[in-house]
Design a protein around this motif. Sequence first.
Motif, PDB file in Angstrom:
ATOM      1  N   VAL A  46      13.372   1.856   0.779  1.00 45.30           N
ATOM      2  CA  VAL A  46      13.116   0.910   1.862  1.00 45.30           C
ATOM      3  C   VAL A  46      14.437   0.401   2.425  1.00 45.30           C
ATOM      4  N   TYR A  47      14.625   0.562   3.725  1.00 47.01           N
ATOM      5  CA  TYR A  47      15.821   0.077   4.413  1.00 47.01           C
ATOM      6  C   TYR A  47      15.456  -1.154   5.234  1.00 47.01           C
ATOM      7  N   ALA A  48      16.269  -2.207   5.126  1.00 50.13           N
ATOM      8  CA  ALA A  48      15.993  -3.442   5.860  1.00 50.13           C
ATOM      9  C   ALA A  48      17.239  -4.305   5.915  1.00 50.13           C
ATOM     10  N   HIS A  49      17.335  -5.106   6.963  1.00 47.48           N
ATOM     11  CA  HIS A  49      18.367  -6.152   7.038  1.00 47.48           C
ATOM     12  C   HIS A  49      18.046  -7.188   5.962  1.00 47.48           C
ATOM     13  N   PRO A  50      19.040  -7.749   5.278  1.00 46.46           N
ATOM     14  CA  PRO A  50      18.753  -8.717   4.197  1.00 46.46           C
ATOM     15  C   PRO A  50      17.943  -9.924   4.647  1.00 46.46           C
ATOM     16  N   ILE A  98       7.288 -11.779   5.455  1.00 50.81           N
ATOM     17  CA  ILE A  98       6.674 -10.727   4.634  1.00 50.81           C
ATOM     18  C   ILE A  98       5.720 -11.381   3.645  1.00 50.81           C
ATOM     19  N   PRO A  99       4.498 -10.883   3.534  1.00 52.06           N
ATOM     20  CA  PRO A  99       3.514 -11.532   2.660  1.00 52.06           C
ATOM     21  C   PRO A  99       3.757 -11.322   1.161  1.00 52.06           C
ATOM     22  N   PHE A 100       4.839 -10.636   0.797  1.00 52.26           N
ATOM     23  CA  PHE A 100       5.110 -10.330  -0.602  1.00 52.26           C
ATOM     24  C   PHE A 100       6.540 -10.719  -0.964  1.00 52.26           C
ATOM     25  N   LYS A 122       0.841  -1.208   0.000  1.00 55.00           N
ATOM     26  CA  LYS A 122       0.000   0.000   0.000  1.00 55.00           C
ATOM     27  C   LYS A 122       0.872   1.253   0.000  1.00 55.00           C
ATOM     28  N   PHE A 123       1.915   1.243   0.831  1.00 54.20           N
ATOM     29  CA  PHE A 123       2.757   2.426   0.963  1.00 54.20           C
ATOM     30  C   PHE A 123       3.671   2.630  -0.240  1.00 54.20           C
ATOM     31  N   VAL A 124       4.322   1.567  -0.718  1.00 54.51           N
ATOM     32  CA  VAL A 124       5.270   1.753  -1.825  1.00 54.51           C
ATOM     33  C   VAL A 124       4.553   2.055  -3.139  1.00 54.51           C
ATOM     34  N   ARG A 125       3.310   1.627  -3.264  1.00 55.97           N
ATOM     35  CA  ARG A 125       2.524   1.994  -4.452  1.00 55.97           C
ATOM     36  C   ARG A 125       2.171   3.475  -4.432  1.00 55.97           C
ATOM     37  N   ILE A 143       8.085  -6.035  -4.177  1.00 60.55           N
ATOM     38  CA  ILE A 143       8.357  -4.775  -3.483  1.00 60.55           C
ATOM     39  C   ILE A 143       9.301  -3.909  -4.311  1.00 60.55           C
ATOM     40  N   GLU A 144      10.333  -4.544  -4.890  1.00 57.72           N
ATOM     41  CA  GLU A 144      11.330  -3.797  -5.676  1.00 57.72           C
ATOM     42  C   GLU A 144      10.756  -3.250  -6.973  1.00 57.72           C
ATOM     43  N   SER A 145       9.615  -3.742  -7.406  1.00 58.54           N
ATOM     44  CA  SER A 145       8.988  -3.179  -8.598  1.00 58.54           C
ATOM     45  C   SER A 145       8.412  -1.789  -8.326  1.00 58.54           C
ATOM     46  N   TYR A 146       8.292  -1.437  -7.042  1.00 49.68           N
ATOM     47  CA  TYR A 146       7.774  -0.125  -6.663  1.00 49.68           C
ATOM     48  C   TYR A 146       8.792   0.741  -5.924  1.00 49.68           C
TER      49      TYR A 146
END
Length: 265
Positions: free
Chosen positions: A84-88, A103-105, A75-78, A110-113
């Motif tokens: 987006v910052y995150a540990h791998p 993560i449900p995705f 919802k947010f990245v769209r 996510i990287e597409s957005y």
Amino acid sequence: MEVVVLSDNKVEKLRPQGLKGEWGFSALVKGREIVLFDTGQTGIAFENLSILRESRPEKLILSHGHYDHTGGIIKFVRAFDLVVYAHPDAFLPRFYKGEYIGIPFQREHIESYAKIVENTEPIEICKDVIALGFIPRKHKPALLSDSYILRNGVMENDDIRDDQSLVLRTEKGLALVLGCCHAGLRNTIEYAEDVVGDEVKFVIGGTHLISLKNDELIDVVRWLDRKIDLIAPCHCTGLNNEYLLKSKLGEKCKIVGVGSVIRFD
């Protein structure tokens, strides 16, 4: 600087109407830049952002890769142009008692957005806001029993190494914003102080004190009483533990929920 709670197990404000709670956590950090920390379990954090008429975020930090902190990410990245910052490890499949809790995705979705920046070390997100990366565990962490992560096709015990918190520099001392604090509350506070070189005086978010035995909890409460000026516990603290903290710490403990604003003026 201030922190606005967008997703939590309870709603703190009756106005404006329409605010909703859920099992999850998300908060907006408003300083020199607008930073989103976690996205809640569903789209509720996104809806609450709109209802509260809050500013659009510019960056997103994930505390770790559990569904109740990441389910609202699409919802947010769209809607917003976010980094987006995150540990791998946050993007690896993970399971609790055989049920998927990651993560449900897919990461590719996510990287597409949004652009993803991996961090395992402390990183300054913007002025006065630092994401801690991996937090060393000198003291007992707050892990899940019967919890596994899938790494390179191999199941291994999940130590939730991706758990990270945000440190905010304020004129009154350091403020910590926690997702679930699986690394352990004391570990996180002490590491934040080591990294930034100042004392933590404020703690906001999920403390995962729900995982502690009663004697362990009392020890932590006594330690907090000597150390901090304010704690605003929510999410995985456990409702009973929130009110225990309030009864023991008095004005040092603020009960919060969706719509709460914690200011550091």
